[in-house]
Design a protein around this motif. Structure first.
Motif, PDB file in Angstrom:
ATOM      1  N   TYR A  33       0.959  -1.481  -0.175  1.00 13.53           N
ATOM      2  CA  TYR A  33       0.098   0.046  -0.485  1.00 13.53           C
ATOM      3  C   TYR A  33       0.891   1.585   0.205  1.00 13.53           C
ATOM      4  O   TYR A  33       0.458   2.067  -0.675  1.00 13.53           O
ATOM      5  N   TYR A  34       2.093   1.540   0.825  1.00  9.34           N
ATOM      6  CA  TYR A  34       2.758   2.244   0.635  1.00  9.34           C
ATOM      7  C   TYR A  34       3.651   2.195  -0.659  1.00  9.34           C
ATOM      8  O   TYR A  34       3.572   3.922  -1.429  1.00  9.34           O
ATOM      9  N   ILE A  35       3.799   1.422  -0.813  1.00 10.78           N
ATOM     10  CA  ILE A  35       4.951   1.477  -1.945  1.00 10.78           C
ATOM     11  C   ILE A  35       3.879   2.596  -2.875  1.00 10.78           C
ATOM     12  O   ILE A  35       4.174   3.512  -4.254  1.00 10.78           O
ATOM     13  N   ASN A  36       2.250   1.522  -3.164  1.00 12.67           N
ATOM     14  CA  ASN A  36       1.992   2.104  -4.317  1.00 12.67           C
ATOM     15  C   ASN A  36       1.368   4.010  -3.946  1.00 12.67           C
ATOM     16  O   ASN A  36       1.370   5.058  -4.853  1.00 12.67           O
ATOM     17  N   LEU A  37       0.928   4.637  -2.531  1.00 16.33           N
ATOM     18  CA  LEU A  37       0.882   5.582  -2.259  1.00 16.33           C
ATOM     19  C   LEU A  37       2.131   6.464  -2.660  1.00 16.33           C
ATOM     20  O   LEU A  37       1.990   7.629  -3.016  1.00 16.33           O
ATOM     21  N   LEU A  38       3.591   5.529  -2.471  1.00 15.61           N
ATOM     22  CA  LEU A  38       4.505   6.856  -2.744  1.00 15.61           C
ATOM     23  C   LEU A  38       4.854   6.897  -4.558  1.00 15.61           C
ATOM     24  O   LEU A  38       4.489   7.842  -5.488  1.00 15.61           O
ATOM     25  N   GLU A  39       4.247   5.972  -4.881  1.00 15.92           N
ATOM     26  CA  GLU A  39       4.023   6.135  -6.518  1.00 15.92           C
ATOM     27  C   GLU A  39       2.824   6.853  -7.677  1.00 15.92           C
ATOM     28  O   GLU A  39       3.258   7.723  -8.254  1.00 15.92           O
ATOM     29  N   GLU A  40       1.647   7.140  -6.844  1.00 20.04           N
ATOM     30  CA  GLU A  40       0.449   8.171  -6.613  1.00 20.04           C
ATOM     31  C   GLU A  40       1.847   9.499  -6.653  1.00 20.04           C
ATOM     32  O   GLU A  40       0.461  10.136  -6.886  1.00 20.04           O
ATOM     33  N   SER A  41       2.444   9.005  -5.352  1.00 16.49           N
ATOM     34  CA  SER A  41       2.457  10.663  -4.862  1.00 16.49           C
ATOM     35  C   SER A  41       3.666  11.161  -6.081  1.00 16.49           C
ATOM     36  O   SER A  41       3.079  12.308  -6.455  1.00 16.49           O
ATOM     37  N   GLU A  42       4.509   9.936  -6.747  1.00 12.36           N
ATOM     38  CA  GLU A  42       5.273  11.211  -7.993  1.00 12.36           C
ATOM     39  C   GLU A  42       4.395  11.156  -9.140  1.00 12.36           C
ATOM     40  O   GLU A  42       4.436  11.874  -9.368  1.00 12.36           O
ATOM     41  N   ARG A  43       3.120  11.022  -8.808  1.00 13.70           N
ATOM     42  CA  ARG A  43       2.734  10.824 -10.561  1.00 13.70           C
ATOM     43  C   ARG A  43       1.911  12.371  -9.883  1.00 13.70           C
ATOM     44  O   ARG A  43       1.906  12.968 -11.212  1.00 13.70           O
ATOM     45  N   LEU A  44       1.487  11.970  -8.822  1.00 16.55           N
ATOM     46  CA  LEU A  44       0.796  13.677  -8.868  1.00 16.55           C
ATOM     47  C   LEU A  44       1.781  14.500  -8.826  1.00 16.55           C
ATOM     48  O   LEU A  44       1.160  15.978  -9.306  1.00 16.55           O
ATOM     49  N   THR A  45       3.078  14.886  -8.565  1.00 14.90           N
ATOM     50  CA  THR A  45       3.972  15.503  -8.278  1.00 14.90           C
ATOM     51  C   THR A  45       4.132  16.201  -9.877  1.00 14.90           C
ATOM     52  O   THR A  45       4.316  17.574  -9.670  1.00 14.90           O
ATOM     53  N   ASN A  46       4.910  15.398 -10.480  1.00 15.16           N
ATOM     54  CA  ASN A  46       5.012  15.898 -12.067  1.00 15.16           C
ATOM     55  C   ASN A  46       3.816  16.153 -12.962  1.00 15.16           C
ATOM     56  O   ASN A  46       4.047  16.714 -13.053  1.00 15.16           O
ATOM     57  N   ALA A  47       2.801  15.614 -12.434  1.00 13.52           N
ATOM     58  CA  ALA A  47       1.565  17.006 -12.718  1.00 13.52           C
ATOM     59  C   ALA A  47       1.457  18.096 -11.914  1.00 13.52           C
ATOM     60  O   ALA A  47       1.279  18.839 -13.486  1.00 13.52           O
ATOM     61  N   VAL A  48       1.701  18.319 -11.311  1.00  8.34           N
ATOM     62  CA  VAL A  48       1.862  19.397 -10.437  1.00  8.34           C
ATOM     63  C   VAL A  48       2.757  20.192 -11.529  1.00  8.34           C
ATOM     64  O   VAL A  48       2.971  21.220 -11.918  1.00  8.34           O
ATOM     65  N   GLU A  49       3.795  19.907 -12.028  1.00  7.92           N
ATOM     66  CA  GLU A  49       5.244  20.431 -12.224  1.00  7.92           C
ATOM     67  C   GLU A  49       4.770  20.505 -13.856  1.00  7.92           C
ATOM     68  O   GLU A  49       5.290  20.986 -13.830  1.00  7.92           O
ATOM     69  N   PHE A  50       4.280  20.021 -14.111  1.00  7.21           N
ATOM     70  CA  PHE A  50       3.969  20.407 -15.717  1.00  7.21           C
ATOM     71  C   PHE A  50       2.267  21.765 -15.591  1.00  7.21           C
ATOM     72  O   PHE A  50       2.868  22.018 -16.504  1.00  7.21           O
TER      73      PHE A  50
END
Length: 184
Positions: A33-50
């Motif tokens: 769950y925490y690994i998926n959470l980390l991956e999702e956080s990274e995706r959201l961070t990339n989206a905000v950066e975009f």
């Protein structure tokens, strides 16, 4: 009822192994769950950066156009060409980073199409000779500025979608942390 010594030794061991097994299963679930959470956080961070990079790029894309209208300098065309290439790379990167969320995908596709249209409109201005009438150039610049404003509004919509998704993500994380605290 009398229990033999072997049952007295085996029973607590089996009970202990059962609790250890339950903890291992829950721990592995939590770890996934925490690994998926980390991956999702990274995706959201990339989206905000975009979104931030995109908004800066649209402003930077039109600067050489404005400068060209004022000065007529040919170097502004080269700067414009570099910014359009940056825009293409930006959209390629975001396509790989976004999830299959229909609203996000649709909005990003619209933004990409509008960005291409904005480039085409800017190219019209960059191809106009300096002898063109100021009213014609002014009209085209107003049209481009309005189009850029609409494009930035779509960027803000995407930012709002991502922000809501981050809030949902945060809420789910807190709930899982509470569950983990209860179990352990």
């Amino acid at each position: 009822m009398k229990m033999g010594i072997s049952k007295k030794i085996v029973a607590p061991s089996i009970i202990s192994l059962f609790f250890i097994l339950v903890l291992v299963i829950f721990s592995s679930y939590s770890l996934r769950y925490y690994i998926n959470l980390l991956e999702e956080s990274e995706r959201l961070t990339n989206a905000v950066e975009f979104v931030g990079d995109f908004q800066m790029l649209t402003d930077e894309l039109l600067m050489p156009v404005h400068d060209y209208v004022i000065s007529g300098n040919k170097k502004d065309r080269e700067i414009f060409a570099r910014k359009t290439i940056e825009g293409a790379h930006l959209f390629e990167n975001v396509k790989g980073a976004t999830k299959e969320i229909p609203q996000e995908r649709t909005l990003i596709k619209e933004m990409e199409n509008d960005f291409v249209i904005l480039q085409q409109k800017a190219l019209v201005i960059l191809s106009i000779s300096s002898s063109a009438s100021k009213t014609e150039i002014t009209g085209l610049m107003k049209e481009i500025d309005l189009f850029e404003h609409n494009l930035e509004e779509k960027g803000e919509k995407l930012h709002t979608l991502i922000k809501k998704e981050m809030e949902n993500h945060h809420t789910a994380s807190i709930q899982h942390n509470k569950l983990t605290a209860i179990v352990f």
